[in-house]
Scaffold this motif. Structure first.
Motif, PDB file in Angstrom:
ATOM      1  N   PRO A 153       0.827  -1.213   0.000  1.00  0.00           N
ATOM      2  CA  PRO A 153       0.000   0.000   0.000  1.00  0.00           C
ATOM      3  C   PRO A 153       0.859   1.260   0.000  1.00  0.00           C
ATOM      4  O   PRO A 153       1.977   1.272   0.530  1.00  0.00           O
ATOM      5  CB  PRO A 153      -0.797  -0.141   1.304  1.00  0.00           C
ATOM      6  CG  PRO A 153      -0.867  -1.609   1.551  1.00  0.00           C
ATOM      7  CD  PRO A 153       0.460  -2.147   1.080  1.00  0.00           C
ATOM      8  N   ASP A 154       0.347   2.323  -0.605  1.00  0.00           N
ATOM      9  CA  ASP A 154       1.041   3.599  -0.722  1.00  0.00           C
ATOM     10  C   ASP A 154       1.382   4.128   0.672  1.00  0.00           C
ATOM     11  O   ASP A 154       0.492   4.455   1.465  1.00  0.00           O
ATOM     12  CB  ASP A 154       0.129   4.583  -1.463  1.00  0.00           C
ATOM     13  CG  ASP A 154       0.790   5.907  -1.771  1.00  0.00           C
ATOM     14  OD1 ASP A 154       1.820   6.227  -1.139  1.00  0.00           O
ATOM     15  OD2 ASP A 154       0.270   6.639  -2.632  1.00  0.00           O
ATOM     16  N   SER A 155       2.669   4.243   0.978  1.00  0.00           N
ATOM     17  CA  SER A 155       3.098   4.660   2.314  1.00  0.00           C
ATOM     18  C   SER A 155       2.777   6.125   2.610  1.00  0.00           C
ATOM     19  O   SER A 155       2.821   6.541   3.772  1.00  0.00           O
ATOM     20  CB  SER A 155       4.604   4.424   2.474  1.00  0.00           C
ATOM     21  OG  SER A 155       5.334   5.178   1.524  1.00  0.00           O
ATOM     22  N   SER A 156       2.469   6.915   1.577  1.00  0.00           N
ATOM     23  CA  SER A 156       2.064   8.301   1.818  1.00  0.00           C
ATOM     24  C   SER A 156       0.608   8.384   2.263  1.00  0.00           C
ATOM     25  O   SER A 156       0.166   9.429   2.742  1.00  0.00           O
ATOM     26  CB  SER A 156       2.265   9.143   0.558  1.00  0.00           C
ATOM     27  OG  SER A 156       1.332   8.794  -0.462  1.00  0.00           O
ATOM     28  N   LYS A 157      -0.119   7.275   2.114  1.00  0.00           N
ATOM     29  CA  LYS A 157      -1.542   7.258   2.464  1.00  0.00           C
ATOM     30  C   LYS A 157      -1.870   6.314   3.616  1.00  0.00           C
ATOM     31  O   LYS A 157      -2.854   6.538   4.331  1.00  0.00           O
ATOM     32  CB  LYS A 157      -2.372   6.857   1.238  1.00  0.00           C
ATOM     33  CG  LYS A 157      -2.276   7.846   0.082  1.00  0.00           C
ATOM     34  CD  LYS A 157      -3.129   7.425  -1.102  1.00  0.00           C
ATOM     35  CE  LYS A 157      -3.065   8.465  -2.217  1.00  0.00           C
ATOM     36  NZ  LYS A 157      -3.901   8.106  -3.376  1.00  0.00           N
ATOM     37  N   TRP A 158      -1.062   5.261   3.774  1.00  0.00           N
ATOM     38  CA  TRP A 158      -1.419   4.214   4.744  1.00  0.00           C
ATOM     39  C   TRP A 158      -0.228   3.840   5.617  1.00  0.00           C
ATOM     40  O   TRP A 158       0.897   3.749   5.150  1.00  0.00           O
ATOM     41  CB  TRP A 158      -1.907   2.956   4.026  1.00  0.00           C
ATOM     42  CG  TRP A 158      -3.061   3.163   3.098  1.00  0.00           C
ATOM     43  CD1 TRP A 158      -3.012   3.264   1.736  1.00  0.00           C
ATOM     44  CD2 TRP A 158      -4.430   3.315   3.473  1.00  0.00           C
ATOM     45  NE1 TRP A 158      -4.274   3.461   1.233  1.00  0.00           N
ATOM     46  CE2 TRP A 158      -5.170   3.497   2.276  1.00  0.00           C
ATOM     47  CE3 TRP A 158      -5.115   3.308   4.681  1.00  0.00           C
ATOM     48  CZ2 TRP A 158      -6.549   3.670   2.258  1.00  0.00           C
ATOM     49  CZ3 TRP A 158      -6.492   3.486   4.670  1.00  0.00           C
ATOM     50  CH2 TRP A 158      -7.192   3.664   3.483  1.00  0.00           C
ATOM     51  N   GLY A 159      -0.532   3.598   6.894  1.00  0.00           N
ATOM     52  CA  GLY A 159       0.393   2.968   7.816  1.00  0.00           C
ATOM     53  C   GLY A 159      -0.223   1.664   8.300  1.00  0.00           C
ATOM     54  O   GLY A 159      -1.263   1.214   7.784  1.00  0.00           O
ATOM     55  N   TYR A 160       0.398   1.044   9.294  1.00  0.00           N
ATOM     56  CA  TYR A 160      -0.048  -0.259   9.776  1.00  0.00           C
ATOM     57  C   TYR A 160      -0.218  -0.254  11.294  1.00  0.00           C
ATOM     58  O   TYR A 160       0.538   0.401  12.010  1.00  0.00           O
ATOM     59  CB  TYR A 160       0.971  -1.348   9.432  1.00  0.00           C
ATOM     60  CG  TYR A 160       1.285  -1.483   7.964  1.00  0.00           C
ATOM     61  CD1 TYR A 160       0.595  -2.387   7.162  1.00  0.00           C
ATOM     62  CD2 TYR A 160       2.296  -0.727   7.380  1.00  0.00           C
ATOM     63  CE1 TYR A 160       0.892  -2.520   5.815  1.00  0.00           C
ATOM     64  CE2 TYR A 160       2.606  -0.846   6.033  1.00  0.00           C
ATOM     65  CZ  TYR A 160       1.900  -1.748   5.254  1.00  0.00           C
ATOM     66  OH  TYR A 160       2.205  -1.871   3.915  1.00  0.00           O
ATOM     67  N   ASP A 161      -1.217  -0.990  11.777  1.00  0.00           N
ATOM     68  CA  ASP A 161      -1.259  -1.411  13.167  1.00  0.00           C
ATOM     69  C   ASP A 161      -0.713  -2.829  13.203  1.00  0.00           C
ATOM     70  O   ASP A 161      -1.179  -3.700  12.442  1.00  0.00           O
ATOM     71  CB  ASP A 161      -2.684  -1.386  13.723  1.00  0.00           C
ATOM     72  CG  ASP A 161      -3.083  -0.018  14.252  1.00  0.00           C
ATOM     73  OD1 ASP A 161      -2.172   0.754  14.621  1.00  0.00           O
ATOM     74  OD2 ASP A 161      -4.288   0.273  14.302  1.00  0.00           O
ATOM     75  N   LEU A 162       0.254  -3.067  14.064  1.00  0.00           N
ATOM     76  CA  LEU A 162       0.911  -4.368  14.140  1.00  0.00           C
ATOM     77  C   LEU A 162       0.731  -4.957  15.530  1.00  0.00           C
ATOM     78  O   LEU A 162       0.810  -4.240  16.532  1.00  0.00           O
ATOM     79  CB  LEU A 162       2.402  -4.232  13.828  1.00  0.00           C
ATOM     80  CG  LEU A 162       2.775  -3.566  12.503  1.00  0.00           C
ATOM     81  CD1 LEU A 162       4.293  -3.377  12.410  1.00  0.00           C
ATOM     82  CD2 LEU A 162       2.259  -4.379  11.318  1.00  0.00           C
ATOM     83  N   GLY A 163       0.465  -6.268  15.594  1.00  0.00           N
ATOM     84  CA  GLY A 163       0.365  -6.914  16.896  1.00  0.00           C
ATOM     85  C   GLY A 163      -0.822  -7.834  17.007  1.00  0.00           C
ATOM     86  O   GLY A 163      -1.575  -8.055  16.048  1.00  0.00           O
ATOM     87  N   ALA A 164      -0.997  -8.368  18.212  1.00  0.00           N
ATOM     88  CA  ALA A 164      -2.019  -9.389  18.461  1.00  0.00           C
ATOM     89  C   ALA A 164      -3.098  -8.882  19.412  1.00  0.00           C
ATOM     90  O   ALA A 164      -2.948  -7.837  20.052  1.00  0.00           O
ATOM     91  CB  ALA A 164      -1.362 -10.636  19.048  1.00  0.00           C
ATOM     92  N   GLY A 165      -4.187  -9.640  19.484  1.00  0.00           N
ATOM     93  CA  GLY A 165      -5.207  -9.407  20.498  1.00  0.00           C
ATOM     94  C   GLY A 165      -6.326  -8.479  20.113  1.00  0.00           C
ATOM     95  O   GLY A 165      -7.382  -8.474  20.731  1.00  0.00           O
ATOM     96  N   GLY A 166      -6.114  -7.641  19.100  1.00  0.00           N
ATOM     97  CA  GLY A 166      -7.185  -6.750  18.667  1.00  0.00           C
ATOM     98  C   GLY A 166      -7.465  -5.611  19.602  1.00  0.00           C
ATOM     99  O   GLY A 166      -8.552  -5.030  19.578  1.00  0.00           O
TER     100      GLY A 166
END
Length: 366
Positions: A153-166
C-alpha cells in the motif's frame, strides 16, 4: 480707591468665570459618558455600536442564488468604535478578527443554511447581531486510493497497526505488514487472513490506517469491496477520531461504515461508538444483502454536523442524528482490516484455512 475696587471686582469676576468653566467642563464629561462611553481610569472607552454585517457568495447570481458550489463566502463587518470581532460561522467554527473582512469556505456538500453570529468588541464591551446565509457546496473528490499500483500500500496514504489481540477485542489474529497478508494486485487491495502460527497467534491478517497521513471532517465516503468468508471472519471499514491517542476510546468516537461477521453471512452492520453508547449499547443499524463474499458492493456514509447516514449500494439503511454533544464533529482517519474471532467475530470455523478481503477503491468527497 476706585482703581482698587475695579481690580477687586475684576478678580472676583475672573474667579467666577473659572468656576463656571469647570462646572461646564464637568457637565460635558458627564453628558459624554452618559451617551454610551465608559471610563477606565482616565481613559474614555468607546462602546461599539452600529454593527452591520453583509455577505456575498462566490458565483452568486439569479440562476445560482446560493453560490457556484465552491462554498466560498466573503463576509464584511463594520461597527463604530470596534477594535476586534468574533464570528461564529454556524458550523461549529469560530474566527476572531482585528478587521471586519473574512473569506471563508464551507465544505459540507449540499445546500445548507447557517446562522452567522457576530460580535464587535472594545475593551470588554460588545454588541452582537446575526445573519442567516444559505450556501450551496457541490461534491468534489478530496482524497482517494484506487489501488492501481501493484505492491505494498502507498506509504504516503497508509500505515499499519501491528500486533495481536485486537486491542481489547480478544481477537485471534496477529496483524502484520507482510506481503502474505497485505498487498495490492491487479487494481485491488487484498488483505488475506491465514491460519498459521505466528508470534504466539494462530492466525495472521492486516490492518491499515490513514492516521497522521489523511483525516477529514464531514463528507461522503465510498468504498467498493468484496468481503472474506468463513466462520470467525470479521472485516471492517471504519474510522476513529484524530484525538484517540489523547482522549482514548470511546471519547474519540468511532464510525463503523461497514462490519460483517462470517457467522452471520450477508448481514451488514453500520455502527457508532461514543461515551455511554459503546460496547454492548452502541448506536447501530443492520441490513441483509446478497453475495457479500462473491460480489463487490459499495459501502458508504454521508456525514454532517446533523446526521450520519449509512448506505449499501446507495440504499440507505440507517440514519444517526448527530449533535454537538457527540464526538463526531472533528477530524477522523480511515481504517481497513480483517479480524478473526473476538467478542464480535465469534467462534472460528475449525476448517478455516484462509480468505481474502478485497477493496477496489476508497473515495472521500467533501
Amino acid at each position: 480707591m476706585m482703581g482698587n475696587n475695579v481690580l477687586l471686582q475684576f478678580s472676583k469676576n475672573n474667579q467666577f468665570s473659572k468656576i463656571l468653566f469647570f462646572i461646564a467642563l464637568a457637565n460635558f464629561f458627564y453628558l459624554f459618558s452618559c451617551s454610551g462611553n465608559n471610563n477606565v481610569g482616565d481613559v474614555a472607552i468607546m462602546v461599539p455600536s452600529n454593527l452591520a454585517i453583509s455577505a456575498t457568495l462566490d458565483g452568486s447570481n439569479a440562476q445560482n442564488p446560493n453560490g457556484d458550489g465552491s462554498g466560498t463566502v466573503n463576509i464584511n463587518i463594520s461597527a463604530t468604535n470596534a477594535t476586534s470581532y468574533k464570528i461564529l460561522l454556524g458550523n461549529g467554527e469560530t474566527k476572531e478578527l482585528t478587521n471586519g473582512n473574512l473569506t471563508y469556505t464551507y465544505t459540507t456538500a449540499g445546500t445548507n443554511t447557517y446562522v452567522i453570529y457576530v460580535s464587535a468588541y472594545n475593551s470588554g464591551h460588545f454588541v452582537s447581531s446575526t445573519l442567516s446565509l444559505t450556501v450551496f457546496v457541490g461534491s468534489s473528490l478530496v482524497w482517494s486510493d484506487e489501488f492501481n499500483i501493484d505492491g505494498a500500500p502507498d506509504s504516503s496514504k497508509w500505515g499499519y497497526d501491528l500486533g495481536a489481540g485486537g486491542w481489547g477485542n480478544n481477537e485471534s489474529q496477529y496483524y502484520t505488514n507482510r506481503t502474505e497478508n497485505v498487498i495490492i494486485q491487479n487494481g485491488f487491495l487484498k488483505i488475506k487472513t491465514i491460519k498459521e502460527n505466528f508470534s504466539g497467534s494462530n492466525y495472521t491478517s492486516a490492518r491499515i490506517l490513514s492516521k497522521d497521513k489523511f483525516s477529514f471532517k464531514y463528507g461522503r465516503v465510498e468504498i467498493r469491496a468484496r468481503l472474506p468468508f468463513g466462520g470467525g471472519t470479521w472485516p471492517a471499514l471504519w474510522m476513529l477520531g484524530n484525538n484517540v491517542s489523547t482522549a482514548g476510546w470511546p471519547a474519540c468516537g468511532e464510525i463503523d461504515m461497514m462490519e460483517h461477521v462470517g457467522n452471520e453471512l450477508n448481514k451488514i452492520h453500520g455502527t457508532l461508538h461514543s461515551p455511554g453508547r459503546s460496547g454492548n449499547s452502541p448506536d447501530t443499524g443492520t441490513v441483509l444483502i446478497s453475495n457479500v463474499a462473491t460480489e463487490f458492493h459499495i459501502y458508504s456514509i454521508d456525514w454532517s454536523a446533523t446526521s450520519i447516514k449509512f448506505y449499501v449500494d446507495n440504499q440507505l439503511f440507517y440514519t444517526f442524528s448527530n449533535a454537538s454533544s457527540f464526538p463526531f464533529n472533528q477530524n477522523f482517519f480511515l481504517i481497513i482490516n480483517s479480524a478473526m474471532g473476538g467478542g464480535f467475530g465469534g467462534s472460528i470455523d475449525p476448517n478455516f484455512i484462509s480468505s481474502t478481503f478485497e477493496v477496489d477503491y476508497v473515495r472521500v468527497y467533501n
